[in-house]
Scaffold this active site. Sequence first.
Site, PDB file in Angstrom:
ATOM      1  N   SER A 119      17.267  46.401 -22.840  1.00  0.00           N
ATOM      2  CA  SER A 119      16.155  46.213 -23.702  1.00  0.00           C
ATOM      3  C   SER A 119      15.784  44.784 -24.385  1.00  0.00           C
ATOM      4  O   SER A 119      14.850  44.455 -25.244  1.00  0.00           O
ATOM      5  CB  SER A 119      16.782  47.046 -24.763  1.00  0.00           C
ATOM      6  OG  SER A 119      17.863  46.982 -25.308  1.00  0.00           O
ATOM      7  N   HIS A 140      12.871  48.641 -17.442  1.00  0.00           N
ATOM      8  CA  HIS A 140      13.022  49.331 -18.990  1.00  0.00           C
ATOM      9  C   HIS A 140      12.540  50.621 -19.078  1.00  0.00           C
ATOM     10  O   HIS A 140      11.318  50.778 -19.330  1.00  0.00           O
ATOM     11  CB  HIS A 140      12.680  48.113 -19.790  1.00  0.00           C
ATOM     12  CG  HIS A 140      13.087  48.514 -21.136  1.00  0.00           C
ATOM     13  ND1 HIS A 140      12.428  48.080 -22.284  1.00  0.00           N
ATOM     14  CD2 HIS A 140      14.121  49.103 -21.766  1.00  0.00           C
ATOM     15  CE1 HIS A 140      12.987  48.570 -23.354  1.00  0.00           C
ATOM     16  NE2 HIS A 140      14.188  49.100 -23.011  1.00  0.00           N
ATOM     17  N   GLU A 152       8.703  49.884 -18.488  1.00  0.00           N
ATOM     18  CA  GLU A 152       8.295  48.494 -18.672  1.00  0.00           C
ATOM     19  C   GLU A 152       8.916  47.786 -17.598  1.00  0.00           C
ATOM     20  O   GLU A 152      10.275  47.575 -17.455  1.00  0.00           O
ATOM     21  CB  GLU A 152       8.899  48.145 -20.051  1.00  0.00           C
ATOM     22  CG  GLU A 152       8.112  46.769 -20.570  1.00  0.00           C
ATOM     23  CD  GLU A 152       8.674  46.404 -21.989  1.00  0.00           C
ATOM     24  OE1 GLU A 152       9.915  46.759 -22.587  1.00  0.00           O
ATOM     25  OE2 GLU A 152       8.083  45.842 -22.595  1.00  0.00           O
ATOM     26  N   ASN A 190       9.880  46.345 -27.329  1.00  0.00           N
ATOM     27  CA  ASN A 190      10.913  46.024 -28.401  1.00  0.00           C
ATOM     28  C   ASN A 190      10.312  44.941 -29.475  1.00  0.00           C
ATOM     29  O   ASN A 190      10.676  44.887 -30.535  1.00  0.00           O
ATOM     30  CB  ASN A 190      12.323  45.770 -27.966  1.00  0.00           C
ATOM     31  CG  ASN A 190      13.137  47.109 -27.793  1.00  0.00           C
ATOM     32  OD1 ASN A 190      12.746  47.984 -28.413  1.00  0.00           O
ATOM     33  ND2 ASN A 190      13.725  47.164 -26.523  1.00  0.00           N
TER      34      ASN A 190
HETATM   35  N1  CAA Z   1      16.407  64.678 -22.958  1.00  0.00           N
HETATM   36  C1  CAA Z   1      15.533  65.238 -22.033  1.00  0.00           C
HETATM   37  N2  CAA Z   1      14.432  66.080 -22.571  1.00  0.00           N
HETATM   38  C2  CAA Z   1      14.420  66.058 -23.855  1.00  0.00           C
HETATM   39  C3  CAA Z   1      15.127  65.384 -24.716  1.00  0.00           C
HETATM   40  C4  CAA Z   1      16.280  64.570 -24.256  1.00  0.00           C
HETATM   41  N3  CAA Z   1      17.149  63.839 -24.930  1.00  0.00           N
HETATM   42  N4  CAA Z   1      14.943  65.585 -26.114  1.00  0.00           N
HETATM   43  C5  CAA Z   1      13.825  66.529 -25.871  1.00  0.00           C
HETATM   44  N5  CAA Z   1      13.456  66.643 -24.690  1.00  0.00           N
HETATM   45  C6  CAA Z   1      12.407  67.512 -24.128  1.00  0.00           C
HETATM   46  C7  CAA Z   1      12.472  68.827 -24.563  1.00  0.00           C
HETATM   47  O1  CAA Z   1      13.048  69.573 -23.589  1.00  0.00           O
HETATM   48  C8  CAA Z   1      10.861  69.370 -24.583  1.00  0.00           C
HETATM   49  O2  CAA Z   1      10.713  69.561 -23.215  1.00  0.00           O
HETATM   50  P1  CAA Z   1       9.386  70.802 -22.874  1.00  0.00           P
HETATM   51  O3  CAA Z   1       8.104  70.002 -23.346  1.00  0.00           O
HETATM   52  O4  CAA Z   1       9.572  70.933 -21.533  1.00  0.00           O
HETATM   53  O5  CAA Z   1       9.634  71.957 -23.717  1.00  0.00           O
HETATM   54  C9  CAA Z   1      10.082  68.243 -25.053  1.00  0.00           C
HETATM   55  O6  CAA Z   1      10.978  66.923 -24.755  1.00  0.00           O
HETATM   56  C10 CAA Z   1       9.608  68.174 -26.297  1.00  0.00           C
HETATM   57  O7  CAA Z   1      11.019  68.266 -27.087  1.00  0.00           O
HETATM   58  P2  CAA Z   1      10.940  68.943 -28.343  1.00  0.00           P
HETATM   59  O8  CAA Z   1       9.812  70.303 -28.590  1.00  0.00           O
HETATM   60  O9  CAA Z   1      12.457  69.371 -28.788  1.00  0.00           O
HETATM   61  O10 CAA Z   1      10.785  67.863 -29.711  1.00  0.00           O
HETATM   62  P3  CAA Z   1       9.576  66.899 -29.709  1.00  0.00           P
HETATM   63  O11 CAA Z   1       8.236  67.702 -29.350  1.00  0.00           O
HETATM   64  O12 CAA Z   1       9.918  66.364 -30.981  1.00  0.00           O
HETATM   65  O13 CAA Z   1      10.069  65.870 -28.825  1.00  0.00           O
HETATM   66  C11 CAA Z   1      10.950  63.591 -28.419  1.00  0.00           C
HETATM   67  C12 CAA Z   1      11.263  64.781 -28.915  1.00  0.00           C
HETATM   68  C13 CAA Z   1      10.186  63.569 -27.019  1.00  0.00           C
HETATM   69  C14 CAA Z   1      12.065  62.909 -28.634  1.00  0.00           C
HETATM   70  C15 CAA Z   1       9.770  63.145 -29.300  1.00  0.00           C
HETATM   71  O14 CAA Z   1      10.275  63.285 -30.787  1.00  0.00           O
HETATM   72  C16 CAA Z   1       9.274  61.610 -29.141  1.00  0.00           C
HETATM   73  O15 CAA Z   1       8.701  61.518 -28.359  1.00  0.00           O
HETATM   74  N6  CAA Z   1       9.951  60.624 -30.020  1.00  0.00           N
HETATM   75  C17 CAA Z   1       9.837  59.380 -29.869  1.00  0.00           C
HETATM   76  C18 CAA Z   1      10.626  58.777 -28.740  1.00  0.00           C
HETATM   77  C19 CAA Z   1      10.600  57.288 -28.509  1.00  0.00           C
HETATM   78  O16 CAA Z   1       9.836  56.538 -29.495  1.00  0.00           O
HETATM   79  N7  CAA Z   1      11.285  56.740 -27.538  1.00  0.00           N
HETATM   80  C20 CAA Z   1      11.403  55.323 -27.160  1.00  0.00           C
HETATM   81  C21 CAA Z   1      12.416  54.807 -27.845  1.00  0.00           C
HETATM   82  S1  CAA Z   1      12.632  52.954 -27.713  1.00  0.00           S
HETATM   83  C22 CAA Z   1      13.380  52.993 -26.311  1.00  0.00           C
HETATM   84  O17 CAA Z   1      14.165  53.767 -25.766  1.00  0.00           O
HETATM   85  C23 CAA Z   1      13.683  51.621 -25.682  1.00  0.00           C
HETATM   86  C24 CAA Z   1      14.596  50.768 -26.288  1.00  0.00           C
HETATM   87  O18 CAA Z   1      14.852  49.733 -25.434  1.00  0.00           O
HETATM   88  C25 CAA Z   1      15.247  50.791 -27.579  1.00  0.00           C
END
Ligand code: CAA
Length: 283
Positions: A119, A140, A152, A190
Amino acid sequence: MEIKSFGVIGAGQMGNGIAQVAASSGLQVIMNDINTEFVERGLQTIDKILARGVDKGKISADEKEAILGRIKPSTDIKDLAGADFVVEAATENEPVKFQIFKTLDEMCSAQAILATNTSSIPIGRIANQTNRPDKVIGMHFMNPVPVMKLVEVIRGIATSQETFEITWQLSEKFGKTPAEANDYPGFIANRILMPMINEAVYCLYHQVGSREAIDTVMKLGMNHPMGPLALADLIGLDTCLAIMETLYDGFKDSKYRPCPLLRKYVEAGWLGRKTGRGFFEYN
Ligand code: CAA
């Protein structure tokens, strides 16, 4: 070049998600980590997430078994010697990643592409550990990998156009949408995300608002799926701090200084969901 055998180093949060999407796209996958416990835990996570997909009618039970059957667990990095494409998703630690790339470079065929899910570590610095810098690239993924649409794709200074195109096509095969970035600290994702999270921590530090208020403002006011503090807990506060340090070191610009409260939490071992406590508490 057709990718037939795909390797992932690291069976943790990111590694098992990458293994899952690769196996779901039909590839044979080798998922490697340093011990059986880590690999088993990674497989269990994949099993659990695929089972949820079966319950929701998104995939059949047979498909779930077929996907799992395409993932070969491994605790010996030599198992990756025959892979055409390897993504390293090990811990975000330079010496660890450098050693992995040196080993992969010695072991893998001259045509194999070596990608990193880093990252924040410069792709050029990782590529420089190998004798094939043209075949080293950043790939990424975002967390949670099976859900997030973005990959990415980061070109190092020496990355060849062919390596770039193969990585781009592979991202699409995984059902993702790639976006191209160049090799500067934090790349695109990031560079933008972490200063926002860091600023949210400053709001808490300066008592501008409670953790709940800060996250509610961003969720309901800006339509973010989760608040920045909850997102930091999901990513891992140690990772957030490491990325802020990379931005700060890389640009020597005070706007990237990590919030002292973020450092304090990391020093206390409050790393987010993975330790049960970050800005919020988890069972
Ligand atoms: N693994 C797999 N699937 C998951 C999961 C996980 N850890 N968490 C949630 N899901 C799935 C659920 O099963 C659900 O699937 P369906 O649509 O098939 O039902 C779907 O995602 C939606 O989940 P929820 O209804 O439980 O909850 P939500 O709608 O709040 O979504 C979330 C959860 C997808 C995490 C959402 O809150 C989100 O998009 N959050 C932001 C995540 C983000 O910004 N990620 C980037 C982080 S930065 C990074 O990764 C890079 C870095 O270098 C730091």
